[in-house]
Design a protein around this motif. Sequence first.
Motif, PDB file in Angstrom:
ATOM      1  N   GLY A 159      32.782  25.174 -28.729  1.00  0.00           N
ATOM      2  CA  GLY A 159      31.772  25.685 -27.809  1.00  0.00           C
ATOM      3  C   GLY A 159      30.405  25.913 -28.405  1.00  0.00           C
ATOM      4  O   GLY A 159      29.467  26.248 -27.679  1.00  0.00           O
ATOM      5  N   ALA A 160      30.249  25.745 -29.718  1.00  0.00           N
ATOM      6  CA  ALA A 160      28.955  25.995 -30.355  1.00  0.00           C
ATOM      7  C   ALA A 160      28.003  24.841 -30.098  1.00  0.00           C
ATOM      8  O   ALA A 160      28.432  23.696 -29.917  1.00  0.00           O
ATOM      9  CB  ALA A 160      29.143  26.201 -31.857  1.00  0.00           C
ATOM     10  N   PRO A 161      26.708  25.086 -30.070  1.00  0.00           N
ATOM     11  CA  PRO A 161      25.744  23.995 -29.913  1.00  0.00           C
ATOM     12  C   PRO A 161      25.800  23.049 -31.106  1.00  0.00           C
ATOM     13  O   PRO A 161      26.277  23.411 -32.189  1.00  0.00           O
ATOM     14  CB  PRO A 161      24.399  24.717 -29.812  1.00  0.00           C
ATOM     15  CG  PRO A 161      24.623  26.033 -30.466  1.00  0.00           C
ATOM     16  CD  PRO A 161      26.046  26.395 -30.207  1.00  0.00           C
ATOM     17  N   LEU A 162      25.309  21.847 -30.906  1.00  0.00           N
ATOM     18  CA  LEU A 162      25.375  20.838 -31.958  1.00  0.00           C
ATOM     19  C   LEU A 162      24.668  21.293 -33.225  1.00  0.00           C
ATOM     20  O   LEU A 162      25.139  21.017 -34.341  1.00  0.00           O
ATOM     21  CB  LEU A 162      24.766  19.522 -31.444  1.00  0.00           C
ATOM     22  CG  LEU A 162      24.731  18.373 -32.449  1.00  0.00           C
ATOM     23  CD1 LEU A 162      26.123  18.066 -32.993  1.00  0.00           C
ATOM     24  CD2 LEU A 162      24.111  17.133 -31.810  1.00  0.00           C
ATOM     25  N   THR A 163      23.558  22.011 -33.083  1.00  0.00           N
ATOM     26  CA  THR A 163      22.837  22.452 -34.273  1.00  0.00           C
ATOM     27  C   THR A 163      23.696  23.359 -35.149  1.00  0.00           C
ATOM     28  O   THR A 163      23.661  23.278 -36.378  1.00  0.00           O
ATOM     29  CB  THR A 163      21.554  23.183 -33.867  1.00  0.00           C
ATOM     30  OG1 THR A 163      21.869  24.167 -32.869  1.00  0.00           O
ATOM     31  CG2 THR A 163      20.526  22.202 -33.299  1.00  0.00           C
ATOM     32  N   GLU A 164      24.501  24.219 -34.533  1.00  0.00           N
ATOM     33  CA  GLU A 164      25.383  25.092 -35.305  1.00  0.00           C
ATOM     34  C   GLU A 164      26.521  24.299 -35.929  1.00  0.00           C
ATOM     35  O   GLU A 164      26.920  24.556 -37.069  1.00  0.00           O
ATOM     36  CB  GLU A 164      25.938  26.209 -34.422  1.00  0.00           C
ATOM     37  CG  GLU A 164      26.723  27.264 -35.193  1.00  0.00           C
ATOM     38  CD  GLU A 164      25.908  27.879 -36.322  1.00  0.00           C
ATOM     39  OE1 GLU A 164      26.367  27.830 -37.495  1.00  0.00           O
ATOM     40  OE2 GLU A 164      24.802  28.389 -36.049  1.00  0.00           O
ATOM     41  N   GLN A 165      27.052  23.336 -35.208  1.00  0.00           N
ATOM     42  CA  GLN A 165      28.103  22.499 -35.764  1.00  0.00           C
ATOM     43  C   GLN A 165      27.585  21.691 -36.961  1.00  0.00           C
ATOM     44  O   GLN A 165      28.286  21.533 -37.967  1.00  0.00           O
ATOM     45  CB  GLN A 165      28.659  21.570 -34.691  1.00  0.00           C
ATOM     46  CG  GLN A 165      29.380  22.302 -33.570  1.00  0.00           C
ATOM     47  CD  GLN A 165      30.083  21.355 -32.618  1.00  0.00           C
ATOM     48  OE1 GLN A 165      30.439  20.241 -32.987  1.00  0.00           O
ATOM     49  NE2 GLN A 165      30.293  21.799 -31.386  1.00  0.00           N
TER      50      GLN A 165
END
Length: 997
Positions: free
Chosen positions: A887-893
């Motif tokens: 569920g995290a945004p791509l930037t966090e991933q």
Amino acid sequence: MPVAFAAALSSALGGLADSLTPHAAALALRAMGLSCRLRPALRERLSVRPPGGEPGSFDAVIQFTTRDRRSRAWVRFAGGRTKAGTGDAPVPPDVTVTLRDERYMRRFFAPSGGADLFGWLLDNHLSFDGNLAVLAKFGLIASAVALGGRPRPRPAGKPWPTDGDPDWRRLRARPPGRPCVVPPRDAGAPLLDDPAFASMTLDDFPRIKRLLHRHLTTRPRICIERARLWTEVAVRERRDGSGDPPVLRQARTFAHVLRNRRAVILDDDLLAGTTTSHPVGVIVFPEMGGTAIWPELLTVGARDLNPYEISDDDARALDREIFPCWLRENVREWARAAFGNPECLRLDERWVLYFLWKNHAVSHTIADMPSVLSRGLGAIAAEAREREARAADPARRAFHRSVVICIEAVLDYARRLAEEAEAAARTEGDAARRADLPEMARVCRKVPAGPAGTLREALNSIWICFLSLHQENMNAGLSIGRLDAWLQPYFEADVRRAEAAGGLDARTRAVREAIETTCAFMLKATDHLPLTPDVGNRLFGGSSSDQVITLGGVRPDGESAVCDMTYVFLKATEMLGLRDPNMNARCHPDRNPDYYLRRLCEVNLLTRATPSIHNDQAVIAALERQGFATEDARDWGATGCVEPTVCGRHMGHTNSMMFSMVAPLEMALRDGRHPLLEEQVGPRTGDPRTFLRWEEFLDAYERQLGWLIDRAAEANDLLGRAHQALHPTPFLSALVAGTAESGRDVIDGGARYNSSGVAMVGLADVVDSLSAVRTLVYDRRTVAMERLLDALDADFAGHEALHAEIAGRVPRFGSGDPVPTAIAADLVDFVFENWQAHRNYRGGRYLPGYWSMSNHVAFGLLTGALPSGRRRGKPFTPGLTPSPACGAPLTEQIRQVAALDTEKIPNNIAFNVKLAPGGDDTHERIVDRMAAYARTYFDLGGMQLQFNVVSTETLRRAMEHPEEHRDLLVRISGYNAYFVELNRDLQLELVERAEHR
């Protein structure tokens, strides 16, 4: 009828059926034997006719049993007759087939029930112990009886996947990219007017359009040419050359194939030679895993996914003449017999724990093509003759002699190609083609014997060597290398000659010819497919030969390797949209031009899935830590999927195995017992319900993981010993640095660098599961271990509240939470240290990586529910990608994946990102965003990134209307595939991946 009485009656009837099951099985086996005796079309299935040998019969004993051994039956084939009975076989069986229980035994012996042997193996309905080739032959006999000895026809009205518009002119051309916005010199392409070639499309290259249309509309056909020739001489070598070293026997076998295979030049070909005798051929390697297709010889053309054509005569030859010669001489069976059928090899046969590629190939490496281009094979052979004359050691003399034998055979093949081109020119009606064929003949007479002087000569030299390598080793991940850097000098010379002869117009023609010849080479590389049994469509859905071309990065001196040919290959990739060759791009954040990264992203957008992009700094640092000299580490190319190999100096077999990290987790949850196998597999690490601390549970998992790593390493090494005894590779060795000096084949450790690559599958699923156990059972103490185990056994049915709690309250890999972050880092350390503690059979290290081909789906099918909330049978997350549930945004991933210590991941990763452009996104905006993601990820230390630029909605439409999406290219976990050729499980995995808009 009272319920109790009905239940008692049902139980009694079931018990009666169980008691009669072995008799029913024996009766079915006797009926099979009677059918074979009475019907000539079936009788021939029990006879063999080896090349140059006396006619004989299929002789084998197969034992069938249930897991509890209460029901047993056997069948014996001997002298063209069949006997069957109940109980234990009268003599030791060649293979024992174990079925789950009486119910599955009855289903197996129902009409046509035993035909799908490998599907039943994958579904764990049965297991086997013994000779897999014998079991495969039994599968064909069962299939022949069910079909009356005739091939199964393709269902009426069901088209072949390759059927399409017969008119090549109507083939759709992909739109081009935008013109380059920086001076070509700043892009690293000083000889090009526009490195994007924005004014050109496929429509500007009619010959290439025809070749692409032929590739897309030609039905793949099983080619037995190589298998027949290989078997002819191998049988003779066993009889007459058994006293010679294996490398000499192998060289003579290879030479027989090259000297006797057809020299084929197809219409419109720019480059001479073919991998098989068909336009799109499927190669058979009977000495490896080729016998896996045995059960399907009557059905392979009728299967739903990736059918192959095969003639009746070729199917008969494989069944009676070729495969029987390898029944007990293939790599798997040799290792099993030589080492006493050890546990480590038996575990591989269950497909749940690890999958060993050495049963099939050691192809994952890159040959030294620059030496071929600069020196020619003639010079390499002359050096080998000199070394042979000087060598005092008989083993070294034999190795150098084997190199000479192989090279002379390749040059003989090139000479025959030249003769074929000259003969074709004499009868060719088209004037343009008639003028082109003598040039093709000239090229083949010059290369690969001598140095190349033009781009066409260089590409044809590489092609002849590459297709020859595929006669020696299975076409699985044998990769092509850094073609842009290697071919740049020949492109420059062509352009300079054109400028000197005819000015700017001639220069433009030279550039255009370079694009056309490059496209022709890439299409030649698609002329063959691996021999994939139907179960392989589930294990490796949509995968082709996975032969990688690597672009960009830095040169051995550390300067940028991006050049004019880099953009030529990118243009060819954009226009063709092929799944293979697998295009991989190195990108050095400090050395490569900014425009190069944008162009990589643009081509990825236009093709939807290729190329993948690697951080050159991270890969080089990981290789340096493994002891590679800096200048060698800088000269790496990708092999197979994403794995780094030092070009021409490194025998890495970078996909020695696919390893499930989830299997030891299931074992840790059950004190070493695997739930699907229903048996004690690993060490007893304790009942987790008695663990009081998180550290105890983590220790149990790591003990199971370490134990399984030990078994997998042992099995890989035993199969490596089998290759040393049976299958040296002298022609490949001739093209790998270090072998000439050491006088040893690459399979014996003769290369300058030696290692074995491992693909660790399911890290994110393990991290999420361990995070759930730690969070719920030990930190918050809201869930008892017993409750969690009950929920897993029930696949969360009746435990929906717990499933919801896991989904909503447990931190996951990719979220940035410190718990999964720390677990992931600890596991990467543990895996690295445990694999590095082993040395392979060639004396090299094991290099772990995190990518999965499509085994994240195959292993998922064989796995129960997990503490992460993943349900039974669902796919794992691919490569090193966070779960869609993160569920995290791509930037966090991006931040999470990049934070891992990539120096401890020397076999690379696959980080899959699905991007779905919005309706108001312009071409430029999408490319800008993709480049920004990649640049940020690399700045943070990330290793590899691959985009699927396609919406979930488009993928769902393709599932409903495959005929409208035949060219939809997708990236799996390291390789490309056409979406409509994937099995449904793999299609759904792509659909369910997290979509980032």
